[in-house]
Each structure stands twice: as C-alpha cells, then as structure tokens.
Design an enzyme around this catalytic site. Structure first.
Site, PDB file in Angstrom:
ATOM      1  N   ASN A  97      46.945  11.237  20.500  1.00 27.70           N
ATOM      2  CA  ASN A  97      47.791  10.752  19.516  1.00 27.70           C
ATOM      3  C   ASN A  97      47.746   9.820  22.025  1.00 27.70           C
ATOM      4  O   ASN A  97      48.544  10.171  23.164  1.00 27.70           O
ATOM      5  CB  ASN A  97      49.099  11.416  19.724  1.00 27.70           C
ATOM      6  CG  ASN A  97      49.682  10.150  19.116  1.00 27.70           C
ATOM      7  OD1 ASN A  97      49.607   9.681  18.445  1.00 27.70           O
ATOM      8  ND2 ASN A  97      51.129   9.900  19.944  1.00 27.70           N
ATOM      9  N   ASP A 113      54.102   5.154  21.732  1.00 24.22           N
ATOM     10  CA  ASP A 113      52.369   5.334  20.388  1.00 24.22           C
ATOM     11  C   ASP A 113      51.614   4.002  20.522  1.00 24.22           C
ATOM     12  O   ASP A 113      52.523   3.196  20.640  1.00 24.22           O
ATOM     13  CB  ASP A 113      52.448   5.476  19.553  1.00 24.22           C
ATOM     14  CG  ASP A 113      51.261   5.896  18.685  1.00 24.22           C
ATOM     15  OD1 ASP A 113      50.624   5.795  19.020  1.00 24.22           O
ATOM     16  OD2 ASP A 113      51.476   7.275  17.126  1.00 24.22           O
ATOM     17  N   ASP A 117      43.872   6.302  18.275  1.00 25.76           N
ATOM     18  CA  ASP A 117      44.141   8.793  17.928  1.00 25.76           C
ATOM     19  C   ASP A 117      42.327   8.719  17.440  1.00 25.76           C
ATOM     20  O   ASP A 117      42.015   7.922  17.556  1.00 25.76           O
ATOM     21  CB  ASP A 117      44.733   8.922  16.730  1.00 25.76           C
ATOM     22  CG  ASP A 117      46.056   8.301  16.536  1.00 25.76           C
ATOM     23  OD1 ASP A 117      46.759   8.518  17.501  1.00 25.76           O
ATOM     24  OD2 ASP A 117      46.117   7.268  15.523  1.00 25.76           O
ATOM     25  N   LYS A 129      40.802   7.202  15.479  1.00 26.55           N
ATOM     26  CA  LYS A 129      41.210   7.193  14.209  1.00 26.55           C
ATOM     27  C   LYS A 129      42.321   5.633  14.347  1.00 26.55           C
ATOM     28  O   LYS A 129      42.881   5.809  16.034  1.00 26.55           O
ATOM     29  CB  LYS A 129      42.097   8.062  13.735  1.00 26.55           C
ATOM     30  CG  LYS A 129      43.088   7.517  12.803  1.00 26.55           C
ATOM     31  CD  LYS A 129      43.780   9.151  12.358  1.00 26.55           C
ATOM     32  CE  LYS A 129      45.145   8.902  11.616  1.00 26.55           C
ATOM     33  NZ  LYS A 129      46.379   8.286  11.871  1.00 26.55           N
ATOM     34  N   ASP A 130      42.253   4.418  13.861  1.00 22.48           N
ATOM     35  CA  ASP A 130      43.163   3.739  14.109  1.00 22.48           C
ATOM     36  C   ASP A 130      42.687   3.241  15.259  1.00 22.48           C
ATOM     37  O   ASP A 130      43.677   2.215  16.308  1.00 22.48           O
ATOM     38  CB  ASP A 130      44.572   4.117  14.725  1.00 22.48           C
ATOM     39  CG  ASP A 130      45.395   4.362  13.289  1.00 22.48           C
ATOM     40  OD1 ASP A 130      45.283   3.993  11.741  1.00 22.48           O
ATOM     41  OD2 ASP A 130      46.430   5.150  13.600  1.00 22.48           O
TER      42      ASP A 130
END
Length: 177
Positions: A97, A113, A117, A129-130
């Site tokens: 993360n 955040d 990821d 991811k993302d």
C-alpha cells in the site's frame, strides 16, 4: 517518539492536508521503534470526520470487511506492507500500500493512502492495482508532483526488493493471526 505496547489498541489516522479524514482502531502486534506491525480485524469501525476536501472514498463503509490484515510500517518508507488472511486464517496475499510515511503520536499513527497498490500472490505473481489513482489524486489536489515522484521511487524500490528476493518483510512470512 511513541513506541506502542504489543496487544494495545491504537488508532490509524488517515490524514489529508493536515486534517484527519478517516480513522480506525488497530491492535499492535510488534513495535521496535523502527518497524510497527498492527492488525486490522474484521468489523473494525471506521470514523470519517467532516473534511474540507469532501467525503473519504470509503465513507460508504462503516467498518473493515471480512479479512484480517497485518500491516507493517517502517519509519521512513512511502509504503506499508500488508498481509491478508481470510476469515479462517488462511494466507491470501501480500499487498503493498503506497502511502505517506507514518507519523507517530500518543493515540496512534498518521499516514495518507496515495492510491497505488501492488498485490503479491503466494506464487510470487504480481498485480498492480489502482495505477490511475496516483494521477487522479494529483489532479484532484490530494497529492502534489513531489508526492508522485516519491511514490514512483518507492514502487521502484519495492520492485527491486521483490526481484532480488531481499524483502525486509520476509521475517513475517510465517506470521498468522
């Protein structure tokens, strides 16, 4: 500097532009002053204080879902390493993360955040991811260009650690809830 007692409950504060945007309780698993390990349990409640930036992306959720997550934070890293387990305690995957380095306080720690990821499956396979979130967070004013550079440098560091099999978090491979 705060060092937290294993077994104690502290708060994980997500802070955006110097104001708490989300908070949730976590249980301290280990803390040596350099690496903080906390556990996020199913049903841990989320609190979303009003924020000038608007609602948090998870504001429709009242609590964490069904997985147990070990979160490992090192003092100056721009990422945390999360280890996911399903409800029966079976290991699911590692999850990197990308987030702001933690800032410790008396009630818990702060981070933010940054959207990007990396999932690392038990067989070593990886899935980003993302990826677009990093760009959109910059466009929306959540992070600036310097933060984007730090996240991309952290992503390169993590990739190098995985490629060379020199992950600092390997000592947690055998940990289970």
């Amino acid at each position: 500097m705060s060092v937290y007692e294993p077994g104690s409950t502290i708060q994980r504060f997500e802070v955006l532009h110097h104001q708490v945007w989300m908070q949730s309780p976590v249980t301290v698993v280990s803390d040596d002053g350099e690496t903080l390990g906390v556990r996020l349990d199913p049903g841990s409640p989320f609190t979303f204080p009003p924020h000038p930036f608007g609602p948090h992306p998870w504001s429709s959720q009242s609590a964490w879902g069904a997985t147990v997550v070990l979160q490992l934070h090192r003092a100056s890293d721009h990422y945390a390493v999360w280890k996911f387990f399903d409800a029966d305690g079976s290991f699911l995957h590692w999850y990197i993360n990308f987030e702001a380095p933690i800032v410790r306080g008396p009630e818990g720690f702060e981070t933010d955040d940054h959207g990007l990821d990396l999932i690392v499956r038990p067989d070593g396979g990886r899935e980003w991811k993302d990826v677009a979130d990093l760009h959109w967070q910059r466009v929306q004013g959540r992070i600036d260009q310097d933060d984007v550079g730090r996240v991309l440098a952290a992503a390169a560091e993590v990739t190098d650690l995985l490629d060379s099999n020199t992950r600092w978090w390997s000592r947690w491979d055998g940990w289970t809830p």
